[in-house]
Design a protein around this motif. Sequence first.
Motif, PDB file in Angstrom:
ATOM      1  N   LEU A 305       0.874  -1.180   0.000  1.00 47.44           N
ATOM      2  CA  LEU A 305       0.000   0.000   0.000  1.00 47.44           C
ATOM      3  C   LEU A 305       0.905   1.222   0.000  1.00 47.44           C
ATOM      4  N   VAL A 306       0.918   1.938  -1.123  1.00 49.51           N
ATOM      5  CA  VAL A 306       1.818   3.082  -1.290  1.00 49.51           C
ATOM      6  C   VAL A 306       1.013   4.368  -1.148  1.00 49.51           C
ATOM      7  N   LEU A 307       1.361   5.188  -0.152  1.00 47.17           N
ATOM      8  CA  LEU A 307       0.656   6.447   0.101  1.00 47.17           C
ATOM      9  C   LEU A 307       1.415   7.585  -0.570  1.00 47.17           C
ATOM     10  N   GLN A 506       2.603  -4.313   3.496  1.00 46.75           N
ATOM     11  CA  GLN A 506       3.658  -3.298   3.506  1.00 46.75           C
ATOM     12  C   GLN A 506       3.042  -1.927   3.193  1.00 46.75           C
ATOM     13  N   ILE A 507       3.147  -0.995   4.144  1.00 46.64           N
ATOM     14  CA  ILE A 507       2.662   0.378   3.925  1.00 46.64           C
ATOM     15  C   ILE A 507       3.881   1.276   3.811  1.00 46.64           C
ATOM     16  N   MET A 508       3.964   2.048   2.733  1.00 43.43           N
ATOM     17  CA  MET A 508       5.166   2.843   2.480  1.00 43.43           C
ATOM     18  C   MET A 508       4.840   4.086   1.673  1.00 43.43           C
ATOM     19  N   LEU A 511       8.959   6.825  -2.269  1.00 42.58           N
ATOM     20  CA  LEU A 511      10.404   6.617  -2.370  1.00 42.58           C
ATOM     21  C   LEU A 511      10.850   5.321  -1.696  1.00 42.58           C
ATOM     22  N   GLU A 512      10.076   4.860  -0.696  1.00 44.44           N
ATOM     23  CA  GLU A 512      10.441   3.605  -0.025  1.00 44.44           C
ATOM     24  C   GLU A 512      10.231   2.386  -0.919  1.00 44.44           C
ATOM     25  N   SER A 513       9.505   2.565  -2.029  1.00 40.89           N
ATOM     26  CA  SER A 513       9.201   1.426  -2.903  1.00 40.89           C
ATOM     27  C   SER A 513      10.328   1.104  -3.872  1.00 40.89           C
ATOM     28  N   ARG A 514      11.391   1.902  -3.875  1.00 40.54           N
ATOM     29  CA  ARG A 514      12.472   1.693  -4.830  1.00 40.54           C
ATOM     30  C   ARG A 514      13.061   0.287  -4.733  1.00 40.54           C
ATOM     31  N   ASN A 515      13.224  -0.354  -5.890  1.00 38.56           N
ATOM     32  CA  ASN A 515      13.822  -1.698  -6.012  1.00 38.56           C
ATOM     33  C   ASN A 515      12.931  -2.822  -5.514  1.00 38.56           C
ATOM     34  N   LEU A 516      11.755  -2.516  -4.971  1.00 37.50           N
ATOM     35  CA  LEU A 516      10.903  -3.559  -4.408  1.00 37.50           C
ATOM     36  C   LEU A 516       9.778  -3.902  -5.375  1.00 37.50           C
ATOM     37  N   ASP A 517       9.408  -5.183  -5.413  1.00 35.27           N
ATOM     38  CA  ASP A 517       8.353  -5.645  -6.313  1.00 35.27           C
ATOM     39  C   ASP A 517       7.306  -6.398  -5.511  1.00 35.27           C
ATOM     40  N   LEU A 568       7.040   0.653 -10.220  1.00 34.89           N
ATOM     41  CA  LEU A 568       6.283  -0.042  -9.185  1.00 34.89           C
ATOM     42  C   LEU A 568       5.209  -0.949  -9.780  1.00 34.89           C
ATOM     43  N   ILE A 569       4.631  -0.550 -10.917  1.00 34.89           N
ATOM     44  CA  ILE A 569       3.524  -1.332 -11.475  1.00 34.89           C
ATOM     45  C   ILE A 569       3.959  -2.260 -12.607  1.00 34.89           C
TER      46      ILE A 569
END
Length: 908
Positions: A305-307, A506-508, A511-517, A568-569
């Motif tokens: 969940l990306v805010l 995962q709530i972030m 910018l915290e989503s970098r490199n994550l899938d 991210l998508i």
Amino acid sequence: MQQSFLEYVLHDLQQKGVSIPECTYVLPSKRSGTFLKKHMAQIIGKNIFSPTVLSIEDFVTQISGLSQASNVDLILELYSVYKKTEIKEHDDFDTFLKWGQTLLQDFNEIDRYLIPPNDILNYLSAIKELNHWSMQKDKSDLVKNYLALWNNLSTIYGTFTKTLINQQKGYQGLLYRWAAKHMDTGDSIFQEAPIVFIGFNALNTAEALIIQHYLDSPSNHIYWDIDAYFLDSSMHDAGLFIRNYKQTWPYYQRNDLEGIHHNFLSPKKISITGVPKSISQAQYVGNLLAEIQEATPDGIHDTALVLADESLLNPMLLALPSSISKVNITMGFPLNKTVLYSFFLSFLDLQLAQSEKGWFFEDVLTFFSNPFCLLLSSSEKVDALSSIANDIKQHNRLYLNHPYLERYSAQSELLGLLFPANPTTPLDWIKRCLQLIQKLKTIGQEQNDLMELEYLYRFHKLFNQLKQHIESVNFIKQLKSVKSFFKQLAALETTDFIGEPLSGLQIMGMLESRNLDFETVIITSVNEGILPAGKSGNSFFPFDVKREFGLPTFKEKDAIYTYHFYRLIQRAKNIYLVYNTEPDVLEGGEKSRLISQLLTDKNISRYISHSIASPELKIDASPIPQIEKSNLLVEDIRTFASNGFSPTAITNYIRNPMDFYKKNILKIYDTEEVEQSIAANTFGTIIHDSLEVLYSPLINKVLEKADMESLQDQIPKVVSSQFAATLPGVDINKGRYLLVYHVVLKYLQNFVDMEMVQLQKHEVKILALEEKYESTLHIPALDFPVKLKGTLDRVDQVDGTIRIVDYKTGRVEPSHVKIKDWDTLISNYDKSKAFQLLCYAYLYFSKHGTETLIAGLYSFKNLRHGFLQFSTSDTLINPETMRTFEKYLHQIILEICDPKVAFAEKES
């Protein structure tokens, strides 16, 4: 789920024969490093010593040999340097804080991008010289002082950076410039292990120079996380930076770009939903997560969940379904979003608001209403704050001074902390805050409130830090400077949530989503002005200067967020994009261009659905609110009737039966408030009481001109005494109450003048003032006693005729006391004044049995109309008039007492 980017990197290194445990890994963030170690453990399948995994900032910091200075240290040091410049008039620290942070940000940018500081700062100075507002040849001192700052920027920068380097510390940009200048230091630190750079996108000039330096070694590698769909399109912003590196870096003249994938066009489900307002977004996402959890319980563990708007965190946490047992929150919760922050800020505002008169009641009541203030006061033996709050309202105290507060201070230790006798200095305020924290800590430990104890610990650290800094400098002497400083510190400090970083939802932030899938991705607030953020004014450099010197503008920043969004998508299977359909100025604009871009992309449109979600609205005809008369309510009505109906109570019923039920039966009155400007009923009380005091010596006396002249002289003294009795906390010698005082004087003087004119033609004798009357009503249909009671403002005799006089301080028109149709008396509230006059006449008839009388009123806002006399077909009220009125009086009272007739809301 398909292979993630980090898994791909590790597998590719294995295929190249690189020993994974022996490498040093450099990533955009620490969070992606945690996931890298997780995948590493799965791939290697045995116990190993963890390799070095660094964020790019830690990597650069090690090379620079400097340490990162705190933002507070930087601001204080920058101000110290600024104060030493050759500027005639320096801003105070409070004013400096408003622009010092922006200047620090600009220094940071020119260092990160390795811009020659003298060139760009002197260029900016020249622009300010051209743009200043004065066209005069000889500049004023104001203009000279304004330009002096810009002319000294280069000096300020040089002295500031030199001071920091001498202290072996710096801000981020200075660390980057220093690292780029001393890359040989890094060679000695990282000379043995292969270095692998993973998942970068927008590099500043220093980062690009440092990375290219290490790529000269064939053992080092760099992997980009980019889809060929974005890279191959010359127009797509998601590939803007990496396309540029591929074209301009010498490294790519002999090496291929590593990390190109083909995932974006793979089958996926993209659901775009518009939801009205931010809280509705949180509720919608909460329901969505519940559906995901119910459909595939394990699926929630691979959901992000990306805010995009991180202020949505708190409502989002409240909206999470209880079925989700594990949640990991990457972003911290800022201290300036807590209730405890508002408590300390309100306490500071209270000290700042102190004046010669003391503390203004609104500031005091605002502070007292804070939950932590209530908690502190209720924990004492005597709840002094509640007593003070009640006294303020009861006695209309506009200001609280020390003599007043000393009445309570003996009972309350808390009052001494909150309302110091001496002026508060910055250090005094901080020490008191620390004492309050200790008190709250004791309460928190008793209640085992772990969250509040954590916040208290954070604020304890913050105040100690603030205390240390204030003691080390000599320019923070004003409380208003401490306020700005405290607000900046609280905005920078966060409380981190403790969770399991590798499991659960995962709530972030973006910018915290970098490199994550993740297989399922939910992104909220996908609106213009939020994602991407758009233009921002936190820089002194104009757009053209940034373009000229190669600094990033809002266009490059938009491209950064475009990359993060698409990255991210690109591998996710289920994507939910939520945007606000009802944005305002503070919450961003219309739906993001990124959504429009997806909707118009023919290559992926078959995977997209777009809808608007809104609450289902059912507009049913609202039933008229009504209260059925239960046995208990009927008993209450009987009690009220036996105690006596007043004319005001009956007219309340005529206006709205529900008002009568609330005010007269339930005794629910308006909230007692302090009157800054006088309320209508208080104004009326002062007029009535003043007239009673003035005319009481004249009862049973025929009025004469000399009596009226004597009254004129007494009016100021009487009115002053009535203000003191009714509103003891106000000062009628200044401010708005001085105006109100003179209005009352004018009303009374006009009334006495009018009475004096009347005496020239009529004989007037005062019979009674403010006399209470009571009469028992004989209503055959009721088996319980009913009384009518009222207070007659004045009864006099004019030329031998009894006259009942009512005083009204509001505006009354002559039509309000004239009756043509008797039915309107109990159905139309406009005739309430006539009804009241007839009630008073009825009470007088019941007691004295006179043949005829007249009744009327004086409207002090309408004195030019004189005595407004009740009239029907005849101006005199006689027994026949009273018999007719009695019939209607019985009718309305029977309706009130009838158990079958509910109290219903009357439509206005």
